[in-house]
Enzyme design. Structure first.
Site, PDB file in Angstrom:
ATOM      1  N   CYS A 181       0.810  -1.285  -0.126  1.00  0.00           N
ATOM      2  CA  CYS A 181       0.147   0.014   0.014  1.00  0.00           C
ATOM      3  C   CYS A 181       0.722   1.471  -0.139  1.00  0.00           C
ATOM      4  O   CYS A 181       0.470   2.331  -0.091  1.00  0.00           O
ATOM      5  CB  CYS A 181      -0.897  -0.033   1.284  1.00  0.00           C
ATOM      6  SG  CYS A 181      -0.125  -0.112   2.781  1.00  0.00           S
ATOM      7  N   CYS A 237      -1.313  -5.030   6.833  1.00  0.00           N
ATOM      8  CA  CYS A 237      -1.217  -3.755   7.998  1.00  0.00           C
ATOM      9  C   CYS A 237      -0.266  -4.377   9.164  1.00  0.00           C
ATOM     10  O   CYS A 237       0.400  -3.440   9.744  1.00  0.00           O
ATOM     11  CB  CYS A 237      -2.446  -3.249   8.189  1.00  0.00           C
ATOM     12  SG  CYS A 237      -3.493  -2.846   6.652  1.00  0.00           S
ATOM     13  N   ASP A 240       2.597   2.488   2.549  1.00  0.00           N
ATOM     14  CA  ASP A 240       2.701   3.074   3.755  1.00  0.00           C
ATOM     15  C   ASP A 240       3.723   2.908   4.693  1.00  0.00           C
ATOM     16  O   ASP A 240       4.468   1.867   4.133  1.00  0.00           O
ATOM     17  CB  ASP A 240       1.302   2.646   4.788  1.00  0.00           C
ATOM     18  CG  ASP A 240      -0.111   3.113   4.192  1.00  0.00           C
ATOM     19  OD1 ASP A 240      -0.152   4.172   3.663  1.00  0.00           O
ATOM     20  OD2 ASP A 240      -1.020   2.416   4.555  1.00  0.00           O
TER      21      ASP A 240
END
Ligand code: FES
Length: 164
Positions: free
Chosen positions: A36, A110, A38
């Site tokens: 992603c 995540c 991040d």
């Protein structure tokens, strides 16, 4: 996501634990997610416990990440306090996010972002994700993004339109 998981994530991000850079950290690890884009950075401070073992005293984090990454980092930094490096390294992303409950497949990365930052801080050579070494001049994610070379500064942020 199921409602119970959402509630636990929102409860965690409403009062996130151990957020922010640690001035006197013994170690720091930073990773970026290939899934992603991040980023998450974790600082770790060690201490000696009553048995003379080197254990994690406390850990803190900063992230340019989603709510799930913030929630996992919050609970993970609580979970690893008091653990030896070996004990902490034996924990998977699923272990680190366990207090929140099982994550759906699209959110597993995540937790892996948190796992990668922890591994980068505890054993940089074994980090699961590529680590960006911290520099004395750039101790926060914001600083790091603004202190790179000219080519490193050529970061273009593209906002994706919401899915219809
Ligand atoms: Fe990037 Fe969660 S979507 S860390």
């Amino acid at each position: 996501m199921n409602t119970d998981l959402e509630k636990r994530i929102y409860a965690a991000i409403a009062n996130p634990q151990n957020v922010g850079e640690m001035e006197n950290a013994d170690s720091v690890g930073t990773v970026g997610s290939a899934d992603c884009g991040d980023m998450l950075r974790m600082w770790v401070k060690f201490k000696e416990d009553a048995q003379g073992r080197k254990v994690i005293d406390r850990a803190t984090f900063q992230t340019f990440g989603c709510e799930t990454a913030i929630a996992v980092a919050s609970v993970a930094t609580e979970l690893i306090a008091g653990k030896t490096v070996e004990e902490a390294l034996s924990m998977s992303g699923a272990d680190l996010s366990a207090p929140l409950g099982a994550l759906p497949p699209m959110k597993i990365h995540c937790a892996q972002l948190v796992e990668g930052a922890l591994r980068s801080a505890l054993a940089p050579q074994s980090a699961a994700a590529p680590a960006a070494p911290a520099t004395p001049q750039a101790t926060t994610l914001f600083d790091q993004l603004h202190s790179g070379t000219a080519s490193e500064k050529k970061v273009k942020v593209v906002l994706r339109p919401p899915a219809s």
